[in-house]
Design a protein around this motif. Structure first.
Motif, PDB file in Angstrom:
ATOM      1  N   LEU A  75       0.800  -1.219   0.000  1.00 55.32           N
ATOM      2  CA  LEU A  75       0.000   0.000   0.000  1.00 55.32           C
ATOM      3  C   LEU A  75       0.836   1.273   0.000  1.00 55.32           C
ATOM      4  O   LEU A  75       0.524   2.230  -0.723  1.00 55.32           O
ATOM      5  CB  LEU A  75      -0.944  -0.014   1.205  1.00 55.32           C
ATOM      6  N   ARG A  76       1.895   1.328   0.801  1.00 48.21           N
ATOM      7  CA  ARG A  76       2.694   2.549   0.878  1.00 48.21           C
ATOM      8  C   ARG A  76       3.318   2.910  -0.459  1.00 48.21           C
ATOM      9  O   ARG A  76       3.475   4.100  -0.781  1.00 48.21           O
ATOM     10  CB  ARG A  76       3.760   2.426   1.961  1.00 48.21           C
ATOM     11  N   CYS A  77       3.658   1.888  -1.251  1.00 44.82           N
ATOM     12  CA  CYS A  77       4.236   2.143  -2.576  1.00 44.82           C
ATOM     13  C   CYS A  77       3.157   2.518  -3.585  1.00 44.82           C
ATOM     14  O   CYS A  77       3.365   3.383  -4.444  1.00 44.82           O
ATOM     15  CB  CYS A  77       5.011   0.925  -3.063  1.00 44.82           C
ATOM     16  N   VAL A  78       2.007   1.867  -3.495  1.00 44.74           N
ATOM     17  CA  VAL A  78       0.900   2.192  -4.392  1.00 44.74           C
ATOM     18  C   VAL A  78       0.463   3.642  -4.179  1.00 44.74           C
ATOM     19  O   VAL A  78       0.238   4.390  -5.134  1.00 44.74           O
ATOM     20  CB  VAL A  78      -0.279   1.221  -4.175  1.00 44.74           C
ATOM     21  N   GLN A  79       0.367   4.062  -2.921  1.00 46.22           N
ATOM     22  CA  GLN A  79      -0.034   5.439  -2.637  1.00 46.22           C
ATOM     23  C   GLN A  79       1.029   6.436  -3.081  1.00 46.22           C
ATOM     24  O   GLN A  79       0.708   7.488  -3.637  1.00 46.22           O
ATOM     25  CB  GLN A  79      -0.316   5.597  -1.144  1.00 46.22           C
ATOM     26  N   THR A  80       2.302   6.115  -2.847  1.00 42.92           N
ATOM     27  CA  THR A  80       3.383   6.992  -3.298  1.00 42.92           C
ATOM     28  C   THR A  80       3.374   7.109  -4.815  1.00 42.92           C
ATOM     29  O   THR A  80       3.510   8.207  -5.380  1.00 42.92           O
ATOM     30  CB  THR A  80       4.745   6.452  -2.826  1.00 42.92           C
ATOM     31  N   ALA A  81       3.206   5.972  -5.487  1.00 48.79           N
ATOM     32  CA  ALA A  81       3.155   5.971  -6.951  1.00 48.79           C
ATOM     33  C   ALA A  81       1.969   6.781  -7.455  1.00 48.79           C
ATOM     34  O   ALA A  81       2.076   7.508  -8.452  1.00 48.79           O
ATOM     35  CB  ALA A  81       3.073   4.540  -7.475  1.00 48.79           C
ATOM     36  N   GLY A  82       0.823   6.664  -6.775  1.00 49.70           N
ATOM     37  CA  GLY A  82      -0.350   7.431  -7.177  1.00 49.70           C
ATOM     38  C   GLY A  82      -0.115   8.924  -7.062  1.00 49.70           C
ATOM     39  O   GLY A  82      -0.489   9.696  -7.956  1.00 49.70           O
ATOM     40  N   GLY A  89       1.484  13.291 -14.751  1.00 43.96           N
ATOM     41  CA  GLY A  89       0.521  13.170 -15.845  1.00 43.96           C
ATOM     42  C   GLY A  89       0.403  11.763 -16.387  1.00 43.96           C
ATOM     43  O   GLY A  89      -0.048  11.565 -17.521  1.00 43.96           O
ATOM     44  N   VAL A  90       0.794  10.771 -15.570  1.00 44.38           N
ATOM     45  CA  VAL A  90       0.677   9.364 -15.957  1.00 44.38           C
ATOM     46  C   VAL A  90      -0.647   8.842 -15.418  1.00 44.38           C
ATOM     47  O   VAL A  90      -0.960   9.023 -14.239  1.00 44.38           O
ATOM     48  CB  VAL A  90       1.856   8.535 -15.419  1.00 44.38           C
ATOM     49  N   GLU A  91      -1.427   8.164 -16.247  1.00 49.50           N
ATOM     50  CA  GLU A  91      -2.800   7.823 -15.890  1.00 49.50           C
ATOM     51  C   GLU A  91      -2.958   6.486 -15.184  1.00 49.50           C
ATOM     52  O   GLU A  91      -4.016   6.214 -14.610  1.00 49.50           O
ATOM     53  CB  GLU A  91      -3.678   7.832 -17.144  1.00 49.50           C
ATOM     54  N   SER A  92      -1.940   5.614 -15.221  1.00 49.51           N
ATOM     55  CA  SER A  92      -2.105   4.288 -14.617  1.00 49.51           C
ATOM     56  C   SER A  92      -0.819   3.832 -13.946  1.00 49.51           C
ATOM     57  O   SER A  92       0.273   4.310 -14.262  1.00 49.51           O
ATOM     58  CB  SER A  92      -2.541   3.257 -15.666  1.00 49.51           C
ATOM     59  N   ILE A  93      -0.983   2.892 -13.019  1.00 48.28           N
ATOM     60  CA  ILE A  93       0.128   2.310 -12.265  1.00 48.28           C
ATOM     61  C   ILE A  93       0.135   0.806 -12.496  1.00 48.28           C
ATOM     62  O   ILE A  93      -0.920   0.168 -12.496  1.00 48.28           O
ATOM     63  CB  ILE A  93      -0.037   2.588 -10.758  1.00 48.28           C
ATOM     64  N   LYS A  94       1.326   0.256 -12.653  1.00 45.03           N
ATOM     65  CA  LYS A  94       1.486  -1.184 -12.841  1.00 45.03           C
ATOM     66  C   LYS A  94       2.021  -1.790 -11.537  1.00 45.03           C
ATOM     67  O   LYS A  94       2.957  -1.255 -10.948  1.00 45.03           O
ATOM     68  CB  LYS A  94       2.447  -1.463 -13.993  1.00 45.03           C
ATOM     69  N   LEU A  95       1.430  -2.884 -11.092  1.00 46.13           N
ATOM     70  CA  LEU A  95       1.880  -3.553  -9.870  1.00 46.13           C
ATOM     71  C   LEU A  95       2.900  -4.629 -10.210  1.00 46.13           C
ATOM     72  O   LEU A  95       2.629  -5.507 -11.025  1.00 46.13           O
ATOM     73  CB  LEU A  95       0.691  -4.186  -9.134  1.00 46.13           C
ATOM     74  N   GLU A  96       4.064  -4.555  -9.558  1.00 44.57           N
ATOM     75  CA  GLU A  96       5.146  -5.483  -9.890  1.00 44.57           C
ATOM     76  C   GLU A  96       5.751  -6.095  -8.613  1.00 44.57           C
ATOM     77  O   GLU A  96       6.474  -5.429  -7.865  1.00 44.57           O
ATOM     78  CB  GLU A  96       6.241  -4.749 -10.674  1.00 44.57           C
ATOM     79  N   ALA A 147      -5.778  -2.831  -4.804  1.00 44.98           N
ATOM     80  CA  ALA A 147      -5.075  -1.567  -5.023  1.00 44.98           C
ATOM     81  C   ALA A 147      -6.012  -0.510  -5.609  1.00 44.98           C
ATOM     82  O   ALA A 147      -5.913   0.675  -5.273  1.00 44.98           O
ATOM     83  CB  ALA A 147      -3.883  -1.789  -5.956  1.00 44.98           C
ATOM     84  N   THR A 148      -6.922  -0.926  -6.478  1.00 40.18           N
ATOM     85  CA  THR A 148      -7.897   0.007  -7.043  1.00 40.18           C
ATOM     86  C   THR A 148      -8.766   0.594  -5.934  1.00 40.18           C
ATOM     87  O   THR A 148      -9.026   1.808  -5.906  1.00 40.18           O
ATOM     88  CB  THR A 148      -8.775  -0.715  -8.083  1.00 40.18           C
ATOM     89  N   GLU A 149      -9.208  -0.262  -5.017  1.00 39.64           N
ATOM     90  CA  GLU A 149     -10.008   0.220  -3.888  1.00 39.64           C
ATOM     91  C   GLU A 149      -9.205   1.198  -3.032  1.00 39.64           C
ATOM     92  O   GLU A 149      -9.735   2.211  -2.562  1.00 39.64           O
ATOM     93  CB  GLU A 149     -10.467  -0.962  -3.033  1.00 39.64           C
ATOM     94  N   VAL A 162      -5.677   8.424 -10.775  1.00 42.34           N
ATOM     95  CA  VAL A 162      -4.971   7.414 -11.565  1.00 42.34           C
ATOM     96  C   VAL A 162      -5.655   6.079 -11.329  1.00 42.34           C
ATOM     97  O   VAL A 162      -6.447   5.917 -10.400  1.00 42.34           O
ATOM     98  CB  VAL A 162      -3.473   7.315 -11.179  1.00 42.34           C
ATOM     99  N   ARG A 163      -5.350   5.118 -12.182  1.00 42.79           N
ATOM    100  CA  ARG A 163      -5.957   3.794 -12.060  1.00 42.79           C
ATOM    101  C   ARG A 163      -4.862   2.732 -12.057  1.00 42.79           C
ATOM    102  O   ARG A 163      -3.701   3.011 -12.385  1.00 42.79           O
ATOM    103  CB  ARG A 163      -6.924   3.549 -13.228  1.00 42.79           C
ATOM    104  N   ILE A 164      -5.239   1.533 -11.676  1.00 39.16           N
ATOM    105  CA  ILE A 164      -4.325   0.389 -11.738  1.00 39.16           C
ATOM    106  C   ILE A 164      -4.458  -0.267 -13.108  1.00 39.16           C
ATOM    107  O   ILE A 164      -5.577  -0.510 -13.586  1.00 39.16           O
ATOM    108  CB  ILE A 164      -4.647  -0.630 -10.630  1.00 39.16           C
ATOM    109  N   ASP A 165      -3.336  -0.535 -13.742  1.00 39.41           N
ATOM    110  CA  ASP A 165      -3.330  -1.198 -15.051  1.00 39.41           C
ATOM    111  C   ASP A 165      -3.684  -2.676 -14.855  1.00 39.41           C
ATOM    112  O   ASP A 165      -2.880  -3.461 -14.356  1.00 39.41           O
ATOM    113  CB  ASP A 165      -1.946  -1.055 -15.685  1.00 39.41           C
TER     114      ASP A 165
END
Length: 268
Positions: A75-82, A89-96, A147-149, A162-165
């Motif tokens: 979560l901490r990385c998903v939020q930082t990335a968001g 100006g990037v619309e989506s995040i990829k989870l790796e 992650a979307t939630e 932003v959204r999750i890819d």
């Protein structure tokens, strides 16, 4: 640096559980997912400052702007990335999972024992393990749905734009580490290197941001450069690497940069 492949790697922003510990409180004791702390409000600001700093670095280095953002599935990385992606100006995040936290014994001890309070290597009794310790480590990672939630309900800043890819294919699909079957020292750096090489193959000529954790980010630097000098990677610490040709290795162009955090300190 026209035509260059560039990958920036950053640690996440300030963790809520560490902030609780500084106040003498135990975030893990009341958490449904004790390994998956969110950011503090300052951590969100750090992520936004990271995005602005990347825009400046790309302009300074003559690189294309960041076009892909990849996050560890915690979560901490998903939020930082968001937060960073919004500024970029990037619309989506990829989870790796390949850039996830080190799944060593000390990580499990920080959340999985009775009394664990986020301290790495917590020396508590090992006879009462959290059930998640006995499951494959991948079960601790956020799914795209979860992650979307999280991005839609990210207090206190509100939903991210932003959204999750959902179509991204991870480099590392599953981690089978468990309590007693820990990730070995250096394993995190090896998978970070592998992930970078696949990213290079998939997105040639682009500029990519990967949001990871302190240990993997520091380990990647040593693995790519051969420099064993300790490079402290604090919250949203930033490293940048370029590769001009197939034959040459990754060349560091930004090393342990934290200057952008002055933006946060001036507003907290």
């Amino acid at each position: 640096l026209k035509g260059t492949m560039a990958v920036f790697v950053a640690r996440h922003g300030e963790r809520e559980d560490y902030a609780w510990k500084e106040q003498g409180r135990n975030w893990q004791a009341q958490a449904a997912r004790p390994w998956d702390t969110p950011l503090t409000p300052a951590g969100h600001m750090m992520g936004e400052a990271l995005g602005r700093a990347l825009n400046r670095h790309c302009e300074r280095l003559g690189l294309p702007g960041v076009s892909r953002v990849i996050a560890s599935p915690l979560l901490r990385c998903v939020q930082t990335a968001g937060a960073a992606a919004t500024q970029l100006g990037v619309e989506s995040i990829k989870l790796e999972p390949g850039i996830a936290e080190t799944m060593c014994k000390q990580w499990y001890q920080s959340w999985g024992l009775e009394g664990s309070d986020s301290t790495w290597g917590w020396a508590g009794p090992e006879d009462k393990l959290h059930p998640a310790c006995l499951q494959p480590a991948s079960s601790c990672h956020m799914t795209p749905g979860l992650a979307t939630e999280a991005l839609a309900d990210s207090e206190p800043r509100g939903p991210f734009e932003v959204r999750i890819d959902q179509n991204y294919v991870p480099v590392f699909v599953e981690h089978t580490f468990t309590w007693g079957g820990f990730e070995e020292h250096g394993g995190e750096a090896a998978r970070m290197v592998k992930t970078m090489e696949v990213v290079r193959e998939r997105y040639p000529g682009e500029t990519v941001l990967m949001v990871s954790h302190g240990g993997p980010t520091e380990g990647l630097y040593s693995a790519l450069t051969g420099d064993e000098t300790y490079r402290c990677c604090g919250y949203c610490g930033l490293f940048g690497y370029v590769k001009v040709t197939e034959q040459e290795g990754w060349r560091p162009v930004v090393v342990a940069d934290h200057e952008h955090l002055t933006d946060v300190r001036n507003h907290t």
